[in-house]
Design a protein around this motif. Sequence first.
Motif: not given
Length: 187
Positions: A9-26, A122-133
């Motif tokens: 799951y990856h949200e793309k930037q809208v307005k200045e909502l990077c904190a919201l996107h980072a949380l949802n991506n996390l 920016v969120a960074i997390r592991r998904v299926s054994g791989i870390y993603y930016n």
Amino acid sequence: MNGISGGIYHEKQVKELCALHALNNLFQSRDAFTKPELDEICQSLSPHVWINPHKSLLGLGNYDVNVIMSALQKKGCEAIWFDKRKAPECLELAHIKGFILNVPSDYRLGFVLLPLKKRHWVAIRRVSGIYYNLDSKLDAPHAIGQESDLMHYLREQLDSKEKELFIVVSREVDEKHLWEKDEIIDR
């Protein structure tokens, strides 16, 4: 624009909502948080002010770390500021849900670069054994790799004095301090 890219799951930037996107991506969910929920957190942090210091004056987002920390607490998590004097190898990755990186960002008005700086989450997390930016400014998630690749990536990021790293862990992991290895590794 939100979506699943290769099962991630990856949200793309809208307005200045990077904190919201980072949380949802996390949390890998479109429904982890909404803008009204983050606005409500802002209001609860500063209930009796006309201009809320925790978000953009224009209401476009630009939430601060206090909002992110409160949002994480609503999900039973804590954000721990990482001391850059330590090496990332001191982290016990098995107990860490993910990371939120705060980076400087240019402020533009159309094509004009203004002499102001803002911050980007920016969120960074592991998904299926791989870390993603999972940076919302990227077109798709960027694979960082395995644990050793993550350590190299985090060292590079932490070399910048303007970047800050927050470790996201469950409340229990925070209380028992399980996110850090017993031996201290200094940079």
